[in-house]
Design a protein around this motif. Structure first.
Motif, PDB file in Angstrom:
ATOM      1  N   GLY A 142       0.815  -1.204   0.000  1.00 47.64           N
ATOM      2  CA  GLY A 142       0.000   0.000   0.000  1.00 47.64           C
ATOM      3  C   GLY A 142       0.847   1.252   0.000  1.00 47.64           C
ATOM      4  O   GLY A 142       1.923   1.286  -0.596  1.00 47.64           O
ATOM      5  N   ASP A 143       0.365   2.278   0.676  1.00 52.53           N
ATOM      6  CA  ASP A 143       1.050   3.565   0.772  1.00 52.53           C
ATOM      7  C   ASP A 143       2.385   3.382   1.492  1.00 52.53           C
ATOM      8  O   ASP A 143       2.449   2.838   2.581  1.00 52.53           O
ATOM      9  CB  ASP A 143       0.164   4.561   1.520  1.00 52.53           C
ATOM     10  CG  ASP A 143       0.795   5.937   1.651  1.00 52.53           C
ATOM     11  OD1 ASP A 143       1.890   6.159   1.100  1.00 52.53           O
ATOM     12  OD2 ASP A 143       0.193   6.792   2.314  1.00 52.53           O
ATOM     13  N   GLY A 144       3.458   3.876   0.868  1.00 49.65           N
ATOM     14  CA  GLY A 144       4.792   3.705   1.431  1.00 49.65           C
ATOM     15  C   GLY A 144       5.267   4.844   2.299  1.00 49.65           C
ATOM     16  O   GLY A 144       6.427   4.888   2.663  1.00 49.65           O
ATOM     17  N   GLY A 145       4.415   5.781   2.665  1.00 47.71           N
ATOM     18  CA  GLY A 145       4.854   6.912   3.475  1.00 47.71           C
ATOM     19  C   GLY A 145       5.117   6.529   4.922  1.00 47.71           C
ATOM     20  O   GLY A 145       4.666   5.494   5.413  1.00 47.71           O
ATOM     21  N   TYR A 146       5.873   7.384   5.625  1.00 44.60           N
ATOM     22  CA  TYR A 146       6.189   7.148   7.038  1.00 44.60           C
ATOM     23  C   TYR A 146       4.936   7.047   7.897  1.00 44.60           C
ATOM     24  O   TYR A 146       4.983   6.479   8.979  1.00 44.60           O
ATOM     25  CB  TYR A 146       7.090   8.251   7.598  1.00 44.60           C
ATOM     26  CG  TYR A 146       8.542   8.112   7.203  1.00 44.60           C
ATOM     27  CD1 TYR A 146       9.261   6.962   7.488  1.00 44.60           C
ATOM     28  CD2 TYR A 146       9.196   9.159   6.555  1.00 44.60           C
ATOM     29  CE1 TYR A 146      10.595   6.842   7.143  1.00 44.60           C
ATOM     30  CE2 TYR A 146      10.530   9.051   6.207  1.00 44.60           C
ATOM     31  CZ  TYR A 146      11.226   7.898   6.501  1.00 44.60           C
ATOM     32  OH  TYR A 146      12.546   7.793   6.156  1.00 44.60           O
ATOM     33  N   ARG A 147       3.818   7.592   7.451  1.00 41.01           N
ATOM     34  CA  ARG A 147       2.572   7.449   8.224  1.00 41.01           C
ATOM     35  C   ARG A 147       2.198   5.985   8.401  1.00 41.01           C
ATOM     36  O   ARG A 147       1.504   5.620   9.332  1.00 41.01           O
ATOM     37  CB  ARG A 147       1.406   8.139   7.510  1.00 41.01           C
ATOM     38  CG  ARG A 147       1.487   9.613   7.407  1.00 41.01           C
ATOM     39  CD  ARG A 147       0.395  10.159   6.477  1.00 41.01           C
ATOM     40  NE  ARG A 147      -0.883   9.497   6.656  1.00 41.01           N
ATOM     41  CZ  ARG A 147      -1.932  10.030   7.280  1.00 41.01           C
ATOM     42  NH1 ARG A 147      -1.839  11.225   7.776  1.00 41.01           N
ATOM     43  NH2 ARG A 147      -3.058   9.365   7.384  1.00 41.01           N
ATOM     44  N   ASN A 148       2.666   5.150   7.476  1.00 38.57           N
ATOM     45  CA  ASN A 148       2.265   3.752   7.466  1.00 38.57           C
ATOM     46  C   ASN A 148       3.368   2.750   7.769  1.00 38.57           C
ATOM     47  O   ASN A 148       3.073   1.639   8.169  1.00 38.57           O
ATOM     48  CB  ASN A 148       1.635   3.407   6.117  1.00 38.57           C
ATOM     49  CG  ASN A 148       0.334   4.136   5.942  1.00 38.57           C
ATOM     50  OD1 ASN A 148      -0.478   4.196   6.846  1.00 38.57           O
ATOM     51  ND2 ASN A 148       0.138   4.731   4.776  1.00 38.57           N
ATOM     52  N   TRP A 149       4.626   3.140   7.575  1.00 38.92           N
ATOM     53  CA  TRP A 149       5.691   2.202   7.906  1.00 38.92           C
ATOM     54  C   TRP A 149       7.019   2.915   8.057  1.00 38.92           C
ATOM     55  O   TRP A 149       7.214   4.030   7.591  1.00 38.92           O
ATOM     56  CB  TRP A 149       5.773   1.080   6.898  1.00 38.92           C
ATOM     57  CG  TRP A 149       6.398   1.385   5.542  1.00 38.92           C
ATOM     58  CD1 TRP A 149       6.429   2.576   4.874  1.00 38.92           C
ATOM     59  CD2 TRP A 149       7.067   0.445   4.710  1.00 38.92           C
ATOM     60  NE1 TRP A 149       7.059   2.423   3.665  1.00 38.92           N
ATOM     61  CE2 TRP A 149       7.465   1.133   3.537  1.00 38.92           C
ATOM     62  CE3 TRP A 149       7.360  -0.896   4.820  1.00 38.92           C
ATOM     63  CZ2 TRP A 149       8.144   0.500   2.501  1.00 38.92           C
ATOM     64  CZ3 TRP A 149       8.036  -1.515   3.784  1.00 38.92           C
ATOM     65  CH2 TRP A 149       8.415  -0.817   2.643  1.00 38.92           C
ATOM     66  N   ALA A 150       7.930   2.255   8.743  1.00 39.33           N
ATOM     67  CA  ALA A 150       9.303   2.727   8.909  1.00 39.33           C
ATOM     68  C   ALA A 150      10.133   1.510   9.293  1.00 39.33           C
ATOM     69  O   ALA A 150       9.605   0.515   9.810  1.00 39.33           O
ATOM     70  CB  ALA A 150       9.394   3.811   9.982  1.00 39.33           C
ATOM     71  N   PHE A 151      11.436   1.578   9.042  1.00 37.34           N
ATOM     72  CA  PHE A 151      12.299   0.448   9.387  1.00 37.34           C
ATOM     73  C   PHE A 151      13.733   0.931   9.526  1.00 37.34           C
ATOM     74  O   PHE A 151      14.113   1.967   8.986  1.00 37.34           O
ATOM     75  CB  PHE A 151      12.206  -0.668   8.334  1.00 37.34           C
ATOM     76  CG  PHE A 151      12.243  -0.177   6.912  1.00 37.34           C
ATOM     77  CD1 PHE A 151      13.438  -0.013   6.245  1.00 37.34           C
ATOM     78  CD2 PHE A 151      11.060   0.136   6.257  1.00 37.34           C
ATOM     79  CE1 PHE A 151      13.470   0.450   4.942  1.00 37.34           C
ATOM     80  CE2 PHE A 151      11.079   0.598   4.950  1.00 37.34           C
ATOM     81  CZ  PHE A 151      12.287   0.752   4.287  1.00 37.34           C
ATOM     82  N   VAL A 152      14.510   0.174  10.286  1.00 44.09           N
ATOM     83  CA  VAL A 152      15.937   0.425  10.458  1.00 44.09           C
ATOM     84  C   VAL A 152      16.646  -0.925  10.468  1.00 44.09           C
ATOM     85  O   VAL A 152      16.036  -1.953  10.755  1.00 44.09           O
ATOM     86  CB  VAL A 152      16.258   1.197  11.766  1.00 44.09           C
ATOM     87  CG1 VAL A 152      15.660   2.585  11.751  1.00 44.09           C
ATOM     88  CG2 VAL A 152      15.793   0.426  12.990  1.00 44.09           C
ATOM     89  N   GLY A 153      17.920  -0.909  10.164  1.00 45.39           N
ATOM     90  CA  GLY A 153      18.724  -2.122  10.186  1.00 45.39           C
ATOM     91  C   GLY A 153      19.597  -2.206   8.953  1.00 45.39           C
ATOM     92  O   GLY A 153      19.920  -1.201   8.328  1.00 45.39           O
ATOM     93  N   GLN A 154      19.969  -3.427   8.607  1.00 42.10           N
ATOM     94  CA  GLN A 154      20.766  -3.675   7.419  1.00 42.10           C
ATOM     95  C   GLN A 154      19.833  -4.219   6.347  1.00 42.10           C
ATOM     96  O   GLN A 154      19.253  -5.291   6.514  1.00 42.10           O
ATOM     97  CB  GLN A 154      21.873  -4.673   7.725  1.00 42.10           C
ATOM     98  CG  GLN A 154      22.867  -4.140   8.732  1.00 42.10           C
ATOM     99  CD  GLN A 154      23.993  -5.135   8.972  1.00 42.10           C
ATOM    100  OE1 GLN A 154      23.983  -6.247   8.467  1.00 42.10           O
ATOM    101  NE2 GLN A 154      24.969  -4.712   9.743  1.00 42.10           N
ATOM    102  N   PHE A 155      19.683  -3.469   5.254  1.00 43.65           N
ATOM    103  CA  PHE A 155      18.697  -3.848   4.246  1.00 43.65           C
ATOM    104  C   PHE A 155      19.041  -3.280   2.883  1.00 43.65           C
ATOM    105  O   PHE A 155      19.850  -2.355   2.760  1.00 43.65           O
ATOM    106  CB  PHE A 155      17.300  -3.372   4.648  1.00 43.65           C
ATOM    107  CG  PHE A 155      17.204  -1.876   4.820  1.00 43.65           C
ATOM    108  CD1 PHE A 155      16.935  -1.047   3.737  1.00 43.65           C
ATOM    109  CD2 PHE A 155      17.382  -1.297   6.068  1.00 43.65           C
ATOM    110  CE1 PHE A 155      16.851   0.334   3.899  1.00 43.65           C
ATOM    111  CE2 PHE A 155      17.301   0.074   6.233  1.00 43.65           C
ATOM    112  CZ  PHE A 155      17.033   0.892   5.148  1.00 43.65           C
TER     113      PHE A 155
END
Length: 143
Positions: A117-130
């Motif tokens: 779906g919508d890829g904005g920060y309102r809907n998801w965020a992530f950190v790490g090695q990717f």
């Protein structure tokens, strides 16, 4: 394993730039905690204060990532948005509610997560090695 535990505690947040504790708590329900300090992570998450959903998701992954400097990846996703995940070595899962929206937060060793779906920060965020692939970078490959 912690199952169905609801956390609302008064702790000191880890040192994360821009993260301030809330006057009221954010409801956090832990579904799994193994190999990470789940109660501590949930307690810190319950204290988050953010001006909006985009800030909330970014603060949540930062706080979860800063806990005891574990070597894992962290992702948060709006559970109302369609997604597909094939995460490996999941050490933590919790649901969080912010501004009426339920989010899932995972701490995992690796795998793939696809936001449909919508890829904005309102809907998801992530950190790490990717690395990211797919249209709009909506497929995340964690290493």
């Amino acid at each position: 394993m912690i199952s169905g535990l609801v956390i609302a505690a008064a702790l000191v947040l880890p040192s994360v730039v821009g993260v301030q504790p809330a006057a009221a708590s954010t409801p956090v329900t832990v579904g799994k905690s193994q190999g990470v300090p789940g109660v501590k992570i949930a307690a810190w998450l319950s204290l988050l204060a953010a001006p909006d959903r985009a800030s909330f998701t970014q603060q949540a992954v930062s706080v979860a990532d800063a806990t005891d400097e574990h070597p894992y990846n962290v992702i948060i996703m709006n559970l109302a948005i369609d997604y597909n995940m094939q995460l490996t070595g999941v050490h933590f899962f919790a649901t969080l509610k912010f501004e009426g929206v339920f989010y899932g937060l995972w701490i995992a060793e690796g795998g793939t997560f696809r936001n449909k779906g919508d890829g904005g920060y309102r809907n998801w965020a992530f950190v790490g090695q990717f690395t990211r692939s797919g249209e709009g970078g909506k497929i995340v490959h964690f290493h």
